[in-house]
Design a protein around this motif. Structure first.
Motif, PDB file in Angstrom:
ATOM      1  N   THR A 166      23.295  31.184   2.325  1.00 15.19           N
ATOM      2  CA  THR A 166      23.529  30.293   3.528  1.00 15.19           C
ATOM      3  C   THR A 166      22.908  31.153   4.744  1.00 15.19           C
ATOM      4  OG1 THR A 166      25.183  29.380   3.114  1.00 15.19           O
ATOM      5  CG2 THR A 166      24.721  29.563   5.394  1.00 15.19           C
ATOM      6  N   LEU A 167      23.099  32.714   4.425  1.00 10.15           N
ATOM      7  CA  LEU A 167      22.192  33.476   5.614  1.00 10.15           C
ATOM      8  C   LEU A 167      20.907  33.637   5.384  1.00 10.15           C
ATOM      9  CD1 LEU A 167      24.543  36.687   5.240  1.00 10.15           C
ATOM     10  CD2 LEU A 167      24.308  35.203   7.245  1.00 10.15           C
ATOM     11  N   ALA A 168      20.417  33.378   4.241  1.00 10.85           N
ATOM     12  CA  ALA A 168      18.929  33.345   4.073  1.00 10.85           C
ATOM     13  C   ALA A 168      18.052  32.241   4.508  1.00 10.85           C
ATOM     14  CB  ALA A 168      18.655  33.683   2.538  1.00 10.85           C
ATOM     15  N   ARG A 169      18.833  31.270   4.244  1.00 14.33           N
ATOM     16  CA  ARG A 169      18.418  29.823   4.838  1.00 14.33           C
ATOM     17  C   ARG A 169      18.264  29.542   6.484  1.00 14.33           C
ATOM     18  NH1 ARG A 169      21.825  27.035   2.471  1.00 14.33           N
ATOM     19  NH2 ARG A 169      23.023  26.249   4.459  1.00 14.33           N
ATOM     20  N   THR A 170      19.498  30.101   6.815  1.00 10.21           N
ATOM     21  CA  THR A 170      19.713  29.935   8.262  1.00 10.21           C
ATOM     22  C   THR A 170      19.308  30.809   9.255  1.00 10.21           C
ATOM     23  OG1 THR A 170      22.105  30.637   8.457  1.00 10.21           O
ATOM     24  CG2 THR A 170      21.644  28.250   7.821  1.00 10.21           C
ATOM     25  N   ALA A 171      18.891  32.081   8.906  1.00  8.58           N
ATOM     26  CA  ALA A 171      18.848  33.583   9.577  1.00  8.58           C
ATOM     27  C   ALA A 171      17.980  34.549   8.961  1.00  8.58           C
ATOM     28  CB  ALA A 171      20.038  34.030  10.003  1.00  8.58           C
ATOM     29  N   ALA A 172      17.078  33.866   7.868  1.00 13.77           N
ATOM     30  CA  ALA A 172      16.099  34.976   7.475  1.00 13.77           C
ATOM     31  C   ALA A 172      15.480  35.660   8.203  1.00 13.77           C
ATOM     32  CB  ALA A 172      15.130  34.136   6.534  1.00 13.77           C
ATOM     33  N   ASP A 173      14.845  35.212   9.527  1.00 12.66           N
ATOM     34  CA  ASP A 173      14.211  36.240  10.323  1.00 12.66           C
ATOM     35  C   ASP A 173      15.250  37.007  10.826  1.00 12.66           C
ATOM     36  OD1 ASP A 173      15.525  33.787  11.710  1.00 12.66           O
ATOM     37  OD2 ASP A 173      14.176  34.017  13.593  1.00 12.66           O
ATOM     38  N   LEU A 174      16.192  36.873  11.081  1.00 14.21           N
ATOM     39  CA  LEU A 174      17.149  37.890  11.875  1.00 14.21           C
ATOM     40  C   LEU A 174      17.851  38.989  10.949  1.00 14.21           C
ATOM     41  CD1 LEU A 174      19.517  35.405  13.760  1.00 14.21           C
ATOM     42  CD2 LEU A 174      17.423  36.325  14.640  1.00 14.21           C
TER      43      LEU A 174
END
Length: 285
Positions: free
Chosen positions: A47-55
């Motif tokens: 989920t983190l990789a999908r929604t906030a990969a740039d962060l």
């Protein structure tokens, strides 16, 4: 003395993993992010990789391994092969190697007496130490809800973690506080390498926070809320350099960050610890 720059780590236990929370944390200067392979129904990493990969590159990311999904339930294991595979999978799911991987609640599987328990812990620690050496993560540590069973299992031949994370705060009993002190001493971990978690026992709305006034533990803390004061005191119960705290609201996180500007009354903390049941200096009532 406690660390000069106490850190807030954003914990994702029970979090909805919303992007606005991560951007809000970065706006506050909170750059530590703590999760686990089993959070969000074992979907935290992806989920983190999908929604906030740039962060994610802007955070120091820690995660945990030790719980595994089975067809009908989650189970805990210290099996070295499963742990190594879990560390590898964490990097793939996050899209980057974690900066820190914790062995999650090893006491959950340490029911066997020494030496079997010691051997199981040593092999699990060696698996994470080996994963670090191979570049699968930046460092490894131990996150323990109840560290007291670990104290009698540690010896000089066991790999040493870089960080120990334990419960912290006014709801933590003397048994856990003493075990954290003992483990950090055995491993030679200064307070900068000791992290706290669950500073409110999981709920800032619990009745206890209305019945007690934690501001007695903070110098010039009259302007703080009870929750802010309890959070600030948690850095000294036990002495830790960082506290992982969960929230889904950036405004709540902001209030906790603001509390760090106040100093803790260390004398009040010492007196409090001396009164805890089980403390060597506690007097019978």
């Amino acid at each position: 003395m406690c660390a000069d720059d106490p850190r807030v780590v954003l914990g994702l236990h029970r979090s909805r993993h919303e992007r606005r929370l991560l951007t809000g944390a970065l706006d506050l200067g909170v750059t530590g992010l703590d999760t686990s392979s089993n959070y969000l129904g074992f979907l935290s990493h992806s989920t983190l990789a999908r929604t906030a990969a740039d962060l994610l590159p802007r955070f120091t990311v820690s995660t945990k391994v030790g719980y595994f999904r089975t067809p009908d339930r989650a189970e805990h294991s210290l099996d070295p092969c499963r742990l190594r595979t879990a560390v590898e999978q964490a990097g793939r799911d996050l899209g980057r190697e974690p900066d820190l991987v914790f062995l999650h609640n090893p006491e959950h599987s340490l029911r066997a007496p020494a030496p079997r328990g010691r051997d199981a812990l040593a092999q699990a620690c060696a698996a994470l130490d080996d994963s670090t050496a191979k570049g699968l993560c930046g460092a490894w540590g131990i996150a323990s809800w109840d560290p007291s069973p670990l104290s009698g299992l540690i010896d000089s031949t066991m790999p040493r973690p870089s960080v120990l994370m334990v419960r912290a705060g006014l709801l933590v009993g003397n048994r856990t506080l003493s075990a954290a002190d003992a483990l950090s001493a055995v491993w030679g971990l200064d307070e900068g390498k000791l992290w706290g978690m669950s500073p409110f026992g999981g709920n800032t709305n619990a009745p206890v926070w209305g019945r007690v006034d934690p501001r007695v533990f903070v110098r010039d803390g009259d302007g703080l809320s009870h929750v802010q004061a309890a959070f600030r005191a948690a850095y000294h119960l036990p002495r830790v350099g960082a506290v992982a705290v969960g929230t889904d609201e950036p405004t709540h996180l902001s209030e906790l960050v603001d509390a760090l500007t106040c100093a803790v009354d260390e004398r009040a903390i010492r007196e409090y610890r001396s009164l805890l049941p089980g403390s060597p200096s506690a007097q019978p009532v």
